[in-house]
Each structure stands twice: as structure tokens, then as C-alpha cells.
Scaffold this active site. Structure first.
Site, PDB file in Angstrom:
ATOM      1  N   ARG A  24       3.703 -10.836   2.925  1.00 19.63           N
ATOM      2  CA  ARG A  24       2.823 -11.850   2.266  1.00 19.63           C
ATOM      3  C   ARG A  24       3.367 -13.363   2.351  1.00 19.63           C
ATOM      4  O   ARG A  24       2.612 -14.072   2.704  1.00 19.63           O
ATOM      5  CB  ARG A  24       2.464 -11.496   0.968  1.00 19.63           C
ATOM      6  N   ARG A  43      18.328  -9.319   3.722  1.00 20.05           N
ATOM      7  CA  ARG A  43      17.502  -8.106   3.212  1.00 20.05           C
ATOM      8  C   ARG A  43      16.072  -7.913   3.538  1.00 20.05           C
ATOM      9  O   ARG A  43      15.339  -7.415   2.768  1.00 20.05           O
ATOM     10  CB  ARG A  43      18.000  -8.154   1.687  1.00 20.05           C
ATOM     11  N   ARG A  87       4.318 -17.790  -9.004  1.00 15.07           N
ATOM     12  CA  ARG A  87       4.217 -16.450  -8.486  1.00 15.07           C
ATOM     13  C   ARG A  87       2.822 -16.249  -8.156  1.00 15.07           C
ATOM     14  O   ARG A  87       1.909 -16.633  -8.784  1.00 15.07           O
ATOM     15  CB  ARG A  87       4.760 -15.491  -9.751  1.00 15.07           C
ATOM     16  N   SER A  90       0.012  -9.303  -7.350  1.00 13.11           N
ATOM     17  CA  SER A  90      -0.951  -8.646  -7.617  1.00 13.11           C
ATOM     18  C   SER A  90      -0.748  -7.955  -9.174  1.00 13.11           C
ATOM     19  O   SER A  90       0.312  -7.977  -9.598  1.00 13.11           O
ATOM     20  CB  SER A  90      -1.271  -7.519  -6.793  1.00 13.11           C
TER      21      SER A  90
HETATM   22  N1  HPA Z   1       1.376  -1.621 -12.304  1.00 10.80           N
HETATM   23  C1  HPA Z   1       2.314  -2.332 -12.337  1.00 10.80           C
HETATM   24  N2  HPA Z   1       2.303  -3.414 -11.423  1.00 10.80           N
HETATM   25  C2  HPA Z   1       1.225  -3.592 -10.577  1.00 10.80           C
HETATM   26  C3  HPA Z   1       0.269  -2.729 -10.816  1.00 10.80           C
HETATM   27  C4  HPA Z   1       0.269  -1.813 -11.805  1.00 10.80           C
HETATM   28  O1  HPA Z   1      -0.860  -0.814 -11.816  1.00 10.80           O
HETATM   29  N3  HPA Z   1      -0.844  -3.320  -9.721  1.00 10.80           N
HETATM   30  C5  HPA Z   1      -0.203  -4.060  -9.298  1.00 10.80           C
HETATM   31  N4  HPA Z   1       0.949  -4.659  -9.546  1.00 10.80           N
END
Ligand code: HPA
Length: 237
Positions: A24, A43, A87, A90
């Protein structure tokens, strides 16, 4: 060069966008930055510096979870004098108040992690966003035509993606947590320790109540909106 980042001094901008996924980071650099140069591949945790609307901006992968993210945030603050980290990640929605692909700007984060318990000798600390960045992100989001709703609220930063005790989410939801992710609590704590600015903006990629999931294409589209908010905010404080 720091222990986990190969950049020479000055190669990382004072503003860093911080996705978990290094690919990303590469996508953000190629879609949003001009003249982006890769400064580290250590890494596989890619980092790039380029220009966005006249501002030098870097994008650094953080990896998943608070231990990995903390390594990179510490080195960005200590070895590269980074002033602002946003940050762009998701999260999984924990309540029906939040819909799929909605964007959450985190004003604070609670956690099940032991990291802050060690740091604060078992006492509780309340990790919060930098207010100027938070306000700038809200203002940036209000200026943009967005497909998704934007919420300002609490994230729950968990140490486990595959939790064996999901009922432990319940008290956090009862006290306002909107979604679960794995990095924000430690990021806000480290920024406070170093006297720098941090903000987390997360897109809902899965829903723990309705069990919906986004497609890869949807994630890319909503990720773009979130990056635009992050760039607008980070370059205006
Ligand atoms: N849990 C933890 N972290 C996450 C989730 C989740 O369901 N979805 C995206 N990041």
C-alpha cells in the site's frame, strides 16, 4: 540508517503516511506522490519519499500489530526527526452505527495490549490523537466529495486479529469503540512520548456485526479517499 530503515539522514520527510501494508505504501507513492524515490527495502517494509502539492511527504509501511508498528514509529521519530505520522489503515466495524467502507478518524484508542501496561507500571493511559491534525482531517474530509460517511471516534487496538475471546470487545463497544484494528493505541502513545503529532484514519474493511467484507477493488477506492484526507490534514498543520 536506523536498525530497520535504510534511509540516509534527510531522506525521510517530516510528514509520513503510515499504512500497515508495504505494498500500500508503494501504491500511495505511485498514485499520489511525484518523483517518489524508494529509500528502504529492509525486510520488505518499503518506504518512499516524494512530493504532494509542493510538500515533501514520505510513505512508510508499518507492518501489522503494535510491536511491528512501534519499531518503525520509534525509528522515524528518533533517527529521522519525523514530526507528523498519519496512519492510513483498515479496521473491522464493531457496531451497526458504522457501515462498510466508512472512514473513522480516531480521536483516541483503547487496547487489550500489554505494551502500555508495562510502560505505565500497570496504570491506565488514555492515548489520544493530536488535536490539530484531527481537526485538519475533519476539515479536509468536509471539503471533499466522499462516497463514504466519516466518523470521529474511538478505535479498539487489539493484539489479536483471530481473537479466541471476541466477547472481550463488548465492554469497549458499550463505552463507544467504533471499530477494531491493531496499531493506534501504541502509535498515539509513542507520539506523545516523543512530543510529535500522530493521527489514525481507518477505512472499515470488514464488519464484525454483519459479517460483510469489502472486495479488493472497493478497498482500493475507499483507501484513496482516506489517503486524500490524510495528505490534506498532514500538510496543513
Ligand atoms: N480485526 C483487527 N484488525 C483489523 C480488522 C479486524 O477485524 N479488520 C481490519 N483490521
Amino acid at each position: 540508517m536506523s536498525t530497520h530503515i535504510a534511509a540516509a539522514p534527510g531522506e525521510i520527510a517530516p510528514i509520513v503516511l503510515f499504512p500497515g501494508d508495504p505494498l500500500r505504501a508503494k501504491w500511495i507513492a505511485s498514485e499520489f506522490l511525484t518523483d517518489a524515490v524508494c529509500y528502504s527495502e529492509v525486510r520488505g517494509m518499503l518506504g518512499f519519499t516524494g512530493t504532494w502539492e509542493g510538500h515533501r511527504v514520505s510513505v512508510q509501511g508499518s507492518g501489522m500489530g503494535q510491536p511491528s508498528m512501534s519499531i518503525y514509529a520509534n525509528e522515524l521519530f528518533e533517527s529521522y526527526d519525523v514530526q507528523t505520522i498519519v496512519r492510513v489503515g483498515s479496521c473491522g466495524a464493531l457496531t451497526e452505527r458504522v457501515g462498510m467502507r466508512d472512514i473513522i478518524i480516531a480521536n483516541g484508542a483503547c487496547t487489550d495490549s500489554g505494551i502500555n501496561r508495562v510502560r505505565f507500571h500497570g496504570l491506565d493511559y488514555a492515548p489520544v490523537a493530536d488535536f490539530g491534525l484531527l481537526r485538519a482531517a475533519v476539515e479536509a474530509s468536509e471539503r471533499m466529495p466522499l462516497e463514504s460517511a466519516v466518523h470521529v471516534g474511538l478505535l479498539f487496538s487489539s493484539d489479536q486479529f483471530y481473537s479466541t475471546r471476541p466477547e472481550l470487545n463488548d465492554p469497549f463497544v458499550r463505552h463507544g469503540a467504533l471499530a477494531v484494528e491493531m496499531e493506534t493505541s501504541a502509535l498515539y502513545t509513542l507520539a506523545a512520548f516523543h512530543g510529535r503529532r500522530a493521527l489514525s484514519i481507518c477505512t472499515v474493511s470488514d464488519h464484525l456485526v454483519t459479517h460483510e467484507e469489502t472486495t479488493a477493488l472497493e478497498r482500493e477506492q475507499t483507501f484513496g479517499d482516506m489517503v486524500r484526507i490524510a495528505l490534506g490534514a498532514a500538510t496543513s498543520v
